[in-house]
Design a protein around this motif. Structure first.
Motif, PDB file in Angstrom:
ATOM      1  N   CYS A  73       0.805  -1.215   0.000  1.00  0.00           N
ATOM      2  CA  CYS A  73       0.000   0.000   0.000  1.00  0.00           C
ATOM      3  C   CYS A  73       0.841   1.268   0.000  1.00  0.00           C
ATOM      4  O   CYS A  73       0.302   2.366   0.007  1.00  0.00           O
ATOM      5  CB  CYS A  73      -0.952  -0.015   1.178  1.00  0.00           C
ATOM      6  SG  CYS A  73      -2.252  -1.222   0.904  1.00  0.00           S
ATOM      7  N   CYS A  89      -3.380   2.207   6.295  1.00  0.00           N
ATOM      8  CA  CYS A  89      -3.340   2.801   4.958  1.00  0.00           C
ATOM      9  C   CYS A  89      -4.748   3.250   4.608  1.00  0.00           C
ATOM     10  O   CYS A  89      -5.246   4.179   5.202  1.00  0.00           O
ATOM     11  CB  CYS A  89      -2.802   1.794   3.952  1.00  0.00           C
ATOM     12  SG  CYS A  89      -3.520   0.153   4.133  1.00  0.00           S
ATOM     13  N   GLY A  90      -5.411   2.580   3.704  1.00  0.00           N
ATOM     14  CA  GLY A  90      -6.786   2.982   3.418  1.00  0.00           C
ATOM     15  C   GLY A  90      -7.695   1.790   3.252  1.00  0.00           C
ATOM     16  O   GLY A  90      -8.905   1.922   3.158  1.00  0.00           O
ATOM     17  N   CYS A  91      -7.135   0.571   3.232  1.00  0.00           N
ATOM     18  CA  CYS A  91      -7.982  -0.543   2.798  1.00  0.00           C
ATOM     19  C   CYS A  91      -8.387  -1.493   3.901  1.00  0.00           C
ATOM     20  O   CYS A  91      -8.760  -2.627   3.636  1.00  0.00           O
ATOM     21  CB  CYS A  91      -7.318  -1.298   1.664  1.00  0.00           C
ATOM     22  SG  CYS A  91      -5.555  -1.286   1.695  1.00  0.00           S
ATOM     23  N   TYR A 129       0.359   4.381  -2.311  1.00  0.00           N
ATOM     24  CA  TYR A 129      -0.477   5.560  -2.048  1.00  0.00           C
ATOM     25  C   TYR A 129      -0.438   6.028  -0.600  1.00  0.00           C
ATOM     26  O   TYR A 129      -0.839   7.135  -0.298  1.00  0.00           O
ATOM     27  CB  TYR A 129      -1.925   5.321  -2.489  1.00  0.00           C
ATOM     28  CG  TYR A 129      -2.534   4.127  -1.846  1.00  0.00           C
ATOM     29  CD1 TYR A 129      -3.188   4.248  -0.641  1.00  0.00           C
ATOM     30  CD2 TYR A 129      -2.443   2.876  -2.446  1.00  0.00           C
ATOM     31  CE1 TYR A 129      -3.717   3.147  -0.032  1.00  0.00           C
ATOM     32  CE2 TYR A 129      -2.976   1.775  -1.843  1.00  0.00           C
ATOM     33  CZ  TYR A 129      -3.621   1.914  -0.628  1.00  0.00           C
ATOM     34  OH  TYR A 129      -4.138   0.829  -0.033  1.00  0.00           O
TER      35      TYR A 129
HETATM   36 ZN    ZN Z   1      -3.807  -0.628   2.248  1.00  0.00          ZN
END
Ligand code: ZN
Ligand code: SF4
Length: 741
Positions: free
Chosen positions: A522, A608-610, A525
């Motif tokens: 990740c 992160c974002g996920c 990003y």
């Molecule tokens: Zn992630």
């Protein structure tokens, strides 16, 4: 620079700014300047305006201010005498257009017009941005196409959509031509349009194209970590898009016997000028003036008069997209755009497994000489034998894959086996869910009519396995069983193998290994984020276990998963080791100095974002709540998943907040340092059901077998006060525990 285009784009910009102004004035009269204006579920205000001007729009008054900026950007309208042959003017007109369009689209929500209507989806919220935008940034999707207008016929629209889907290109649809939009054409042909099928219809107005651009701008802010303030950041956001989000605009119309200005209106030129600012070129089948010299875009700005059947290839060439595109020997289209596609009962030709018939899939390792490469054998009737189906049109299935390779290893089996799902669902007309002995597969009538048979499913898996795992897979053969006696005979043997595998992983503890693994996938990003993955804690996206990482490392020793030696233990309870600290410090680019594997309060993992779920501390309740991505309602904290995600993600270490994978909830190491699962006070009902079996086992170990029943959900409490009285009422064990902070 063509004078015609520039003039049209500038005229279009004037029209949009005027329209936004009039609509704003009108609504100001009834709602007043303090009325709130926003898109649903975003932390980025009106994202494009925020990105371009650094202005956080909350109220109508703020919108008026932004529109003033747009007006200031409007270049003088070109006349015969006044003509400035610079692209700069057109680009400014484009920015002014985008600002006005975003205000218009946001006003719709306030004016009571629901942009999410029928086939139209309107604004994309942050939750979808995170899951889908990642794919654009990490290369799973090579790029996106914003389609403006319509094709000359429905059949051409379907063909174009399929071509883009096959190449995994995300498609945004908006605007219309002669009153028809491509999304409507696809809807008439019964094509499924949503995020899962990569076909996203935004809205019929041309201004709805702005949603594709505000999606792109948020990608730069979310994944590129750019915080808008003014011009410099705006430039960075545009550059990020030019370099990393490979998008293009397809301006489509029918120009036979129609004057070009009716096909591509001033409004469309103005919007296209906006897109060019992002480095997104415009490709058209209509005969409009071209802008070929390169500058803002990586390649040409406007390429026109491209025949529809060549337009996808041309766009790929102009935008320089890198596409891995394998033509498989099957009669249906194939690509990630079909992965999420459903086959409904009335579209179905046949199904396998589900709750109707036994079915399983299994992948095992064999010696080289035992495998005949790409051989697919069917034992039993094929799907053209109606008499082999029961009244539910179901057949039994044993899907047995044998793999050989000099570097193949038993531990890779489950990793490869899990890819069967992904490989099969990418075929147009094949739906596949589940794994192991609870698979459920459907084949559509359409795919059957095109000639799809069971042999093709075997071919897909054999070819794709070799293609995606060239380092470990040399040969693959597939046996497909559809005779019920045979499936019944093989099933227990498969189940025995699943069980042995489970015992291998489930039996493992963090203590018995001296090496954990990292994942930095990740970082593309969230540049400082690193997941530390141990036998009892998987990656926060839920996709990587310790065994997966070990396999991935063996497959590709220079890849995103690296072994980390734990080293000297510093704090056993909180999960702190010298080796891990050092590794995380280096890999997080010196942003995370200490790392506690088992705590949310002290030095927790970054996010992160996920993440599949967010864990957040509720100090008043002395515990934590967990909310999963699928849950769209509000949590007792008064925030939805997506609102929370805004403050958790980005690769920062935020005590009190943690992104996790679902499986971690029932791990013995879940917040071990903070009190473990007894700290959980709230979860959405659906999540509770999903994890019930594993969780109850864990709860029993902790001596609170009915813990799950004592955990509140959205059906019993709405806010913190209600939560606290609920916890007291049911005597939740957290009530006996000390404060969490
Ligand atoms: Zn992630
Ligand atoms: Fe890897 Fe973690 Fe990203 Fe999952 S969330 S892909 S485990 S870095």
């Amino acid at each position: 620079m063509s004078k015609i285009i520039a003039t049209a784009a500038i005229r279009g910009a004037y029209k949009y700014v005027k329209e936004a102004e009039e609509r704003l004035e009108k609504i100001l009269l009834t709602k007043g300047k303090d009325a709130k204006i926003s898109f649903p579920n975003t932390a980025y205000y009106l994202p494009l305006i925020y990105a371009l001007l650094g202005i956080k729009i909350n109220t109508l008054e703020d919108a008026v201010m932004a529109l003033k900026e747009a007006k200031a950007l409007l270049p003088p309208l070109p006349t015969e005498n006044l003509w400035l042959p610079y692209l700069g003017n057109t680009l400014d007109a484009g920015i002014a257009t985008l600002i006005a369009e975003e205000i218009i689209e946001a006003l719709k929500y306030l004016e009571g017009e629901n942009p999410q209507d029928g086939i139209w989806l309107g604004f994309t919220d942050d939750a979808i941005l995170r899951t889908q935008g990642i794919k654009l940034v990490d290369g799973r999707m090579p790029g996106f196409a914003a389609i403006v207008g319509a094709c000359p016929s429905n059949a051409e629209a379907v063909k174009l959509a399929r071509e883009l889907q096959e190449r995994n290109i995300l498609v945004f649809l908006a605007s219309s031509c002669q009153g028809v939009s491509m999304a409507e054409q696809l809807a008439e042909e019964g094509i499924e349009m949503n995020w899962d099928t990569f076909l996203v219809p935004y809205g019929k107005d041309t201004s709805a194209v702005v949603h594709a651009l505000n999606f792109a701008a948020r990608a730069a802010m979310t994944f590129g970590g750019i915080v808008p303030k003014g011009l410099e950041e705006a430039r960075q956001i545009l550059l990020y898009n030019k370099n990393r989000v490979h998008a293009f605009v397809l301006a489509l119309g029918e120009d036979e016997g129609v004057p070009p200005e009716q096909v591509i209106s001033d409004e469309k030129y103005a919007t296209a000028a906006g897109a060019i600012n992002f480095g997104f070129p415009v490709i058209s089948n209509v005969n409009l003036p071209q802008i070929l010299p390169t500058g803002i875009c990586t390649y040409e700005h406007v390429v026109s008069n491209v025949p529809l059947e060549k337009i996808v290839d041309k766009a790929i060439e102009v935008r320089g997209l890198k596409i891995k595109f394998s033509k498989l020997p099957i009669p249906v289209a194939y690509g990630a755009g079909f992965e999420g596609e459903r086959v409904r009962r009335n579209q179905m030709h046949v199904q396998f497994g589900g709750k109707y018939q036994p079915a399983f899939e299994l992948l095992v390792t064999r010696e080289m000489e035992e495998v005949e490469n790409e051989k697919v054998t069917l034992y039993g009737p094929d799907i053209d034998k109606e008499e082999a189906m029961d009244e539910q049109k179901t057949m039994p299935l044993g899907f047995f894959v044998e793999v050989a390779g000099r570097k193949m290893h038993k531990d890779f089996e489950p990793v490869l086996e899990r890819h069967i799902h992904h490989f099969l669902s990418c075929a147009n007309g094949v739906m596949h869910t589940g794994q192991r002995d609870n698979i459920w597969t459907r084949i559509s009538k359409e795919a059957f009519a095109k000639g799809l048979r069971l042999e093709h499913l075997g071919k897909i898996v054999a070819i794709k396995l070799k293609e995606e795992f060239p380092a470990i897979v040399d040969k693959v053969q597939v046996s497909i069983y559809t005779a019920i006696e045979k499936v019944k005979e093989l099933l227990p043997q498969a189940q025995k193998i699943y069980k042995e595998r489970d015992e291998r992983v489930a039996g493992m503890s963090d203590e018995e290994v001296d090496t954990f693994f990292s994942c930095v996938l990740c970082q593309s990003y969230a540049p400082n984020h690193v997941c530390v993955i141990s036998p009892e804690r998987l990656g926060l996206c839920g996709a990587y276990t310790w065994l997966d990482c070990r396999a991935a490392y063996e497959i590709n020793p220079r890849g995103a998963n690296q072994p980390i030696k734990k080293g000297r233990g510093i704090d056993e309870l909180r999960g702190e080791w010298e080796g891990i600290n050092k590794f995380v410090y280096e890999t997080s680019k010196h942003t995370i100095e200490r790392f506690h594997h088992y705590s949310i309060m002290s030095f927790p993992e970054s996010s992160c974002g996920c993440f599949e779920c967010i864990v957040a501390v509720i100090p008043e309740a002395k515990g934590v709540m967990i909310v999963n991505r699928e849950f769209s309602g509000d949590t007792p904290l008064g925030m939805s998943f997506s609102a929370l995600a805004g403050s958790v993600g980005g690769g920062n270490q935020v005590p009190g907040f943690l992104g996790i994978g679902k499986l971690f909830i029932s791990s013995r190491k879940f917040l071990k340092a903070d009190g473990g699962i007894k700290r959980i006070v709230w979860m959405p009902k659906e999540l509770k059901e999903e994890i019930r079996e594993r969780f109850e086992k864990r709860a029993k170990e902790e001596g609170v077998p009915d813990l799950l029943e004592k955990i509140a959900d959205e059906t019993v409490v709405k806010n913190i006060e209600e939560l606290i009285s609920y916890l007291e009422k049911v005597k939740h064990p957290v009530w006996e525990m000390p404060s969490i902070i």
